[in-house]
Structures are given as C-alpha cells and as structure tokens.
Design an enzyme around this catalytic site. Structure first.
Site, PDB file in Angstrom:
ATOM      1  N   HIS A  57       0.829  -1.208   0.000  1.00 31.56           N
ATOM      2  CA  HIS A  57       0.000   0.000   0.000  1.00 31.56           C
ATOM      3  C   HIS A  57       0.866   1.262   0.000  1.00 31.56           C
ATOM      4  O   HIS A  57       1.184   1.816   1.056  1.00 31.56           O
ATOM      5  CB  HIS A  57      -0.892  -0.031   1.250  1.00 31.56           C
ATOM      6  CG  HIS A  57      -2.036   0.928   1.220  1.00 31.56           C
ATOM      7  ND1 HIS A  57      -3.285   0.604   1.664  1.00 31.56           N
ATOM      8  CD2 HIS A  57      -2.129   2.207   0.809  1.00 31.56           C
ATOM      9  CE1 HIS A  57      -4.101   1.638   1.533  1.00 31.56           C
ATOM     10  NE2 HIS A  57      -3.404   2.639   1.015  1.00 31.56           N
ATOM     11  N   ASN A 277      -6.060   9.187   7.149  1.00 32.94           N
ATOM     12  CA  ASN A 277      -7.351   8.548   6.935  1.00 32.94           C
ATOM     13  C   ASN A 277      -7.135   7.043   6.821  1.00 32.94           C
ATOM     14  O   ASN A 277      -6.388   6.618   5.949  1.00 32.94           O
ATOM     15  CB  ASN A 277      -7.982   9.075   5.646  1.00 32.94           C
ATOM     16  CG  ASN A 277      -9.408   8.597   5.492  1.00 32.94           C
ATOM     17  OD1 ASN A 277     -10.064   8.294   6.482  1.00 32.94           O
ATOM     18  ND2 ASN A 277      -9.872   8.482   4.270  1.00 32.94           N
ATOM     19  N   ASP A 304       1.032   2.682   3.783  1.00 33.87           N
ATOM     20  CA  ASP A 304       0.088   3.740   3.377  1.00 33.87           C
ATOM     21  C   ASP A 304       0.849   5.045   3.154  1.00 33.87           C
ATOM     22  O   ASP A 304       0.349   6.136   3.482  1.00 33.87           O
ATOM     23  CB  ASP A 304      -1.051   3.918   4.387  1.00 33.87           C
ATOM     24  CG  ASP A 304      -2.260   4.634   3.776  1.00 33.87           C
ATOM     25  OD1 ASP A 304      -2.228   4.941   2.566  1.00 33.87           O
ATOM     26  OD2 ASP A 304      -3.229   4.890   4.515  1.00 33.87           O
TER      27      ASP A 304
HETATM   28  C1  NCD Z   1      -4.401   8.698   1.153  1.00 33.31           C
HETATM   29  C2  NCD Z   1      -3.670   9.581   0.141  1.00 33.31           C
HETATM   30  O1  NCD Z   1      -3.187  10.654   0.508  1.00 33.31           O
HETATM   31  O2  NCD Z   1      -3.557   9.174  -1.017  1.00 33.31           O
HETATM   32  N1  NCD Z   1      -4.332   9.290   2.451  1.00 33.31           N
HETATM   33  C3  NCD Z   1      -4.392   8.661   3.639  1.00 33.31           C
HETATM   34  O3  NCD Z   1      -4.402   9.322   4.698  1.00 33.31           O
HETATM   35  N2  NCD Z   1      -4.439   7.349   3.737  1.00 33.31           N
HETATM   36  C4  NCD Z   1      -5.780   8.515   0.638  1.00 33.31           C
HETATM   37  C5  NCD Z   1      -6.764   7.947   1.578  1.00 33.31           C
HETATM   38  O4  NCD Z   1      -6.817   6.720   1.758  1.00 33.31           O
HETATM   39  O5  NCD Z   1      -7.548   8.726   2.130  1.00 33.31           O
HETATM   40 ZN    ZN Z   2      -7.013   4.203   2.020  1.00 33.83          ZN
END
Ligand code: NCD
Ligand code: ZN
Length: 429
Positions: A57, A277, A304
């Site tokens: 991710h 998020n 992420d």
């Molecule tokens: C993600 C992004 O910035 O692409 N941000 C996050 O906080 N995980 C998109 C998302 O899943 O909201």
């Molecule tokens: Zn996400």
C-alpha cells in the site's frame, strides 16, 4: 554480478540461521559455504539479513502530482527503507483504471529499475464507484490486485460484482473501509478531544460498519478480500471472528496505528502531519492493533505512504489532506515499537512485512530467503539508532509526525534482484 554476504544472521519467518549467502546474477545461488569467487564481498558479521520488504500500500503520485512524489523519488525512498517491492495505489490523476495507464506506468517503472513497482488497478472507472473497470484488461496489463483506495465502494451490489469478477480473474480486491456518510467532513476521531475543541469527528463505527459489510459479501460469495489500513479495535474483532469462521479475509495496518493515538494529535496542537485517513484512534485501538499483530489477526504491515506537499500540509488541520510518508520509517518504527518493545520477535516482523504480503499477492520466489529465490534482501544493523530528519529523507514530501524522533534499527544495504540498490552512506561492504 556475484555477491558474497559473509557471516550474517539470516532471518526467515520460521527460522534464523547464521552463515554465508551467495548471490549469482539475480537469484540466491547458495546458503552456506561456497568455493566460487565473488565480484563483491559484504561483511555482515553481527548484522541481520532479511527478505526484502514488500509494501502492499504505497501512494506514488505518478501521474499527476510528481511535485509530491514520483517513481524515482519513491523508489529511492523505498530502497532506503528496505522495500524491494511496492504496490502503488491508483488514486493518481488520471486514475490507474485501464490497460493503457497500467502499461505506461510499468514501462516508466522499468526505466528506473531500482526496486520493483507493481500497479494496483482501480476497481471502478475514475475511482468514482459507478462503473467497474475492465478487470480482464487490468489483469492482462499486470495487475495482481485492485482498489479504489481513498474511496470506499458505497454500492454493495457493485462490490458484489467486483468480488465475483475478481475471483474469475484471480485478482485481489483491497478494500478501503469507510462509511462516508458517517465520516462526512470529519478530520479526526470523534472523541472527548474532538468535542473539547469543537472539531467535527469521525466515529469509529465508520470503519467497522464497512468492514462488516465487505466481509459479509466475501463470506456470501466465498471470495477473498483484503482490508486496507485497519485502525480500530472493533474492526479487528469482526475480522478475527470471520477468520475463525473460515472467511477468506486478510488485512493490513500501518505503523502510525500502533505508535500514535489521538492524544498525540492533541499534544501536537493538531499538526496536519498527524492527520491520516482513517484517523488516529484511542489507546484501546492502539493496544488492539498491537495484539492483532501478535496474534496474527493482522496479516501485514503496509506503509500507506501518502506524500503531500508542504503547502497543502501547512493548511489549517481541518483543510489539510490526510496522509503521512512511511517508506523510510516503517521498518525502524516496527522494529522499535514492536520488536524492541517485546511484542513481536524479528521473525514475526519478517512475516508481517515480507512473507505474508508475498503470499497474499501470490508473488513467486519472494518473501523467503532460500536457494533459487530472487535475491531481494536487506542487511540491517539492529544495534544502531538514527534520528528522523526531514532533509535526510529521500521522499520528495516530508510529512511525517516522527520528525526529530530517534528510532532503532537501520537498513545498511538493500539488494533487489541481485543488484545493490541502496547503501547507507559510509558503508562500502
Ligand atoms: C491517502 C492519500 O493521501 O492518497 N491518504 C491517507 O491518509 N491514507 C488517501 C486515503 O486513503 O484517504
Ligand atoms: Zn485508504
């Protein structure tokens, strides 16, 4: 190229052995004594050799926001953090929702050739949640998994069809679980803290309601599903029970969910670098995530990695975009807060960051150090610590809440398909 790694402790998810490791071209040729002359010797006495990390991710901002990250800076950051394979999410502009886009991305990634970048295709056209993209074409172009990450699939019947088609084409659906009506325009967890400051909060149920629906569909259709960035205790209870009942669900969490809580956000005076998020939870969530990692309810640690420009992260908390960079920190954060803290051992960490992601995505000859496997390896020194300094990060964006923190464990070498793609300054092997 032939590389001899001498005298390291070689770590797999099921075993640690001490010995030599010989790489010929792109594969691990031998573990043990070798008579063949190498081109390069790396003395790894006292160090650990781990399988290259695999991130399910990552957000690289190519195409569309190359000012925040591009394939080159993202690859450099990944290699520095010990990742040899990363999956990049399709919330780009335009979205990775068709064969042409995916072909283009793979071609561009191939030109860089530092680490392996693999595409996550979008489930729906433009990630709009209205019309499915062409799964067969995306598979043909090289996608192993699909996601509308950043957006949930609100229409249950569309998710049902997505899961059915995904099963047909052997694609994994990675689900971003969020009830958008509940999270609305909230920017942090609904909690005493959000009330105290009069800020709009996101209830924890926003995640677990979606987790439950997605799992229920996977159960009904007897398909696989992978839940992205799990952040709440309740989601984990649902996932654990479903696993016990035989549902083919897997899940990941990210380092910020087992290291930070909403209290840290308050202490930061609501710094946008603490905005993510799903939002940071409370102490109970953090403890549940740690427990889930220990028990094996959580299958992987993913970063992420979500780079955002300084300008956008300097907006007021409520307006700033969510996301933190993670590629260069994930290993040391996990080592410091999970292994050093005696929640997991090093083998468990290898399982969560390499072996399991390889299995979940069906990556052949990755995630396990054995003769014949790809020579995707990292050499780490666990006795050293380092300080997170923004100017030292290879990522174009510096949005991390860990600036100034000292972390344990450092990646000294990253080898991808037999090529040394990162060497820590001052190390020559
Ligand atoms: C993600 C992004 O910035 O692409 N941000 C996050 O906080 N995980 C998109 C998302 O899943 O909201
Ligand atoms: Zn996400």
């Amino acid at each position: 190229m032939k590389i001899l790694i001498k005298g390291a402790k070689i770590v797999n998810f099921d075993d640690i052995i001490e010995g030599n490791l010989f790489i010929r071209n792109s594969r691990i040729a031998k573990i043990g004594e070798v008579s063949e002359e190498p081109d390069k010797i790396i003395d790894a006495k006292g160090k650990f050799v781990l399988p290259g990390l695999i991130d399910m991710h990552t957000h690289l901002r190519t195409p569309g926001r190359e000012d925040e990250e591009d394939l080159w800076s993202g690859s450099k950051a990944a290699a520095k953090g010990g990742f040899t394979t990363i999956f990049c999410m399709p919330n780009t502009r335009p979205a990775l929702d068709n064969q042409g886009q995916v072909n283009w991305l793979l071609e561009e990634a191939g030109k860089i050739g530092i680490i392996e970048i693999l595409p996550v295709g979008a489930i729906t056209k433009g990630r709009e949640g209205k019309e499915l993209s062409e799964f067969g074409m995306l598979k043909k172009a090289g996608c192993l998994c699909l996601s509308d990450d950043g957006n949930p699939l609100e229409d249950s019947s569309l998710l049902r069809r997505a899961l059915e088609y995904a099963k047909m084409y052997d694609l994994l659906i990675i689900s971003h679980c969020e009830d958008k009506n509940l999270s609305a325009s909230g920017s942090l967890r609904e909690h005493l803290i959000s009330s105290k400051y009069g800020m709009e909060g996101i209830p924890w149920a926003s995640e677990s309601i979606a987790v439950f629906r997605d799992i229920e569909l996977a159960r009904y259709l007897d398909t696989k599903i992978h839940i992205a960035h799990v952040s709440t205790k309740r989601s984990l209870q649902i996932i654990k029970k479903a696993k016990e009942e035989g549902v083919k669900v897997s899940c990941e969490t990210a380092p910020h969910y087992f290291t930070l809580t909403i209290e840290d956000l308050e202490k930061s005076h609501f710094h946008p670098n603490f905005k993510v998020n799903p939002p940071l939870g409370n102490r109970e969530d953090l403890e549940a995530i740690r427990e889930g990692l220990k028990e094996g309810v959580i299958d992987c640690i993913a970063t992420d990695h979500a780079p955002h420009s300084q300008g956008e992260k300097e907006l007021p908390f409520e307006e700033a975009p969510p996301g933190v960079v993670g590629l260069e920190l994930a290993f040391s954060l996990s080592y410091t807060y999970l292994v050093k803290a005696q929640i997991l051992d090093l083998k468990d960490l290898v399982k969560l960051m390499s072996y399991n992601p390889a299995n979940i995505l069906g990556l052949k000859d990755k995630g396990y150090i054995k003769e014949g496997a790809w020579a995707d390896l990292i050499i780490v020194d666990l006795s050293r610590s380092w300080q997170v300094l923004p100017h030292k990060l290879f990522s174009k964006s510096k949005n991390t809440p860990f600036i100034g923190h000292t972390l344990e464990g450092i990646v000294e070498f990253t080898i991808c398909k037999g090529k040394v793609v990162y060497t820590e300054k001052g190390k020559n092997g």
